[in-house]
Enzyme design. Structure first.
Site, PDB file in Angstrom:
ATOM      1  N   HIS B 206       0.773  -1.249   0.055  1.00 33.29           N
ATOM      2  CA  HIS B 206       0.114   0.096   0.026  1.00 33.29           C
ATOM      3  C   HIS B 206       0.954   1.450  -0.077  1.00 33.29           C
ATOM      4  O   HIS B 206       1.314   1.712   0.948  1.00 33.29           O
ATOM      5  CB  HIS B 206      -0.771  -0.079   1.224  1.00 33.29           C
ATOM      6  CG  HIS B 206      -1.895   0.990   1.503  1.00 33.29           C
ATOM      7  ND1 HIS B 206      -3.214   0.846   1.291  1.00 33.29           N
ATOM      8  CD2 HIS B 206      -1.726   2.424   1.972  1.00 33.29           C
ATOM      9  CE1 HIS B 206      -3.863   2.124   1.556  1.00 33.29           C
ATOM     10  NE2 HIS B 206      -3.129   2.930   2.031  1.00 33.29           N
ATOM     11  N   CYS B 239      -4.251  10.644   4.834  1.00 39.66           N
ATOM     12  CA  CYS B 239      -4.541   9.894   6.292  1.00 39.66           C
ATOM     13  C   CYS B 239      -5.099  10.939   7.243  1.00 39.66           C
ATOM     14  O   CYS B 239      -4.702  12.329   7.067  1.00 39.66           O
ATOM     15  CB  CYS B 239      -2.850   9.691   6.577  1.00 39.66           C
ATOM     16  SG  CYS B 239      -2.725   8.979   8.355  1.00 39.66           S
TER      17      CYS B 239
END
Lengths: 299, 299
Positions: B206, B239
């Site tokens: 990822h 994030c």
């Protein structure tokens, strides 16, 4: 497959970036642009192109730009498409010139008005004159992986022209992925052929980031022993005859990667990122370098 | 160092992209978003996250989204941060869940309110329940290369937690480069440790594109035998606890590279690029995929 200890970066944004810019950027700003890149540690910059001002008016001030940069102690080069351009470069005290051809006849015709074979005849004379004056001569070989007009380009054709340019006296051959379609394997395949006759000092790689593979291909080239790269701050660049052409791999991404894996560049990434953003501000365009954007945020 | 014949791509834009999006995207549009990705051939999509709606209100409709996607015949997963989230996932007929931890205690604390060791205790119970119900369980391991709060992360610590997650019953471990600081060599170093105990079927990568190295690292992982990748159309993603975090490597770039080098993905690049742009239009954001932008221009 071992990586080089250092890489040499030739910053092409003042030429590759500006040749496709619609508006004219003031001469003073162009000079400031190049000076700020030099201040970041770049030791090689392609400053302009002595191209026909009617065709590319954005670079009509090439003579003034070049004369005003004489004080900079660096490898300062300029593109020279023909005899007229060469004479202007000489008048501008230019010490390094770049000539330009391609294995694609269509691409050559659209860019310099003659086919590939004729371009070599034209340049043979220019290279000879340049070498007599002890100039450094780079030979650009565009569309080395593919052509927007002719499709895939045969590796053998690229290799032949690269060797021919070297025989004619070019000190360096820059293999240009104009379409951005190179891959790690096609890059390594081409370089393995090229390195049969040319040394790594004679070969530069010029990757455009059309498909986001510029950095990937540069890394693949490093694994083959290549250590000379062209790039542009903020991912600027393009191609006058290919309207949708993407910019070059960004210098910030290249320097950021090199820093991270212990390869010397001599370039200060923080200063480089700042210079890249200042240039974007002059142009009023978005910064396309991921590393550039990140470094600016973190500093 | 031979490349895989096919890669499996897990599209994370509906979760990774939306969790950091400031405005709420209508449920109907989220469903359309996922359906258009499925129509492009994506067979694995992380659709949402059963996170606390007070913390991430953008995904407050996770239950409705999941229920409405039941007709899609694909690997549809959802993030589950705790027992409450797990129960919502079960109620939504979710067949694949992702849990989430990190070797960085600070990162864990900020994201799920407990440290790394405690997160494993919490998840042991959830994984057990999930396996009893025959759910597929993915374990995310974030900050596997570095942490924005704790700096460099030791490879040994990452490897230990990866093995522990696998022992606890996770079918797959997704190694997350949250900071985008991975390099080809650090990627390969980590994978060589990981593959000592886990098979390539158990490991996904990822990569975030903070420094433009997402595709480069994915390729380096492929050279080690990895073939499972997370990515996001248009380079979306981020994030929640790192405001400047960049998006994921773009699915278009990954598929474009795979197409070019003869690796099967099962995905139609033209349809994918179109879906990516439609999603950008919904969000009112710029498409950050180089390949996506290029494919749209050429078609």
């Amino acid at each position: 497959m071992s990586l080089p200890k250092r890489i040499w970066i030739n910053e092409v944004s003042p030429r590759d970036g500006l040749q496709v810019w619609k508006e004219f950027v003031e001469t003073k700003q162009k000079i400031k642009w190049i000076e700020s890149l030099a201040a970041a540690g770049l030791s090689a910059i392609e400053a302009t192109s002595f191209v026909n001002p009617k065709k590319i008016p954005q670079l009509a001030d090439a003579d003034t730009v070049m004369i005003n940069l004489q004080a900079l102690k660096l490898h300062l080069s300029a593109l020279v498409p023909n005899q007229k351009g060469f004479e202007r470069a000489i008048a501008g005290n230019c010490r390094a010139i770049s000539i330009f051809t391609s294995p694609s006849n269509t691409f050559c015709q659209k860019n310099i008005g003659c086919n590939s074979a004729d371009s070599l005849v034209r340049y043979a004379s220019i290279i000879q004159q340049a070498k007599q004056k002890k100039l450094f001569v780079r030979g650009y070989l565009s569309c080395a992986w593919g052509c927007p007009f002719e499709g895939l380009i045969k590796t053998d054709d690229v290799v032949k022209i690269a060797f021919k340019l070297s025989e004619l006296g070019c000190d360096e051959i820059s293999l240009g992925d104009t379409t951005g379609q190179a891959t790690p394997s096609s890059t390594q395949k081409l370089l393995m052929q090229i390195f049969k006759k040319l040394s790594s000092e004679q070969v530069a790689l010029h990757f455009h980031d059309q498909y986001g593979r510029g950095l990937l291909n540069a890394y693949a080239a490093m694994q083959c022993g290549a250590w000379r790269f062209d790039s542009a701050v903020a991912g600027l660049g393009g191609c006058p005859t290919v309207p949708d052409a993407a910019g070059n791999v960004s210098t910030e991404d290249l320097v950021g990667l090199a820093d991270e894996i212990g390869i010397t560049t001599g370039i200060n990434l923080a200063k480089l990122a700042k210079a890249g953003q200042e240039i974007c501000d002059i142009l009023g365009t978005n910064n396309q370098s991921r590393t550039g954007q990140t470094v600016l945020k973190l500093n």
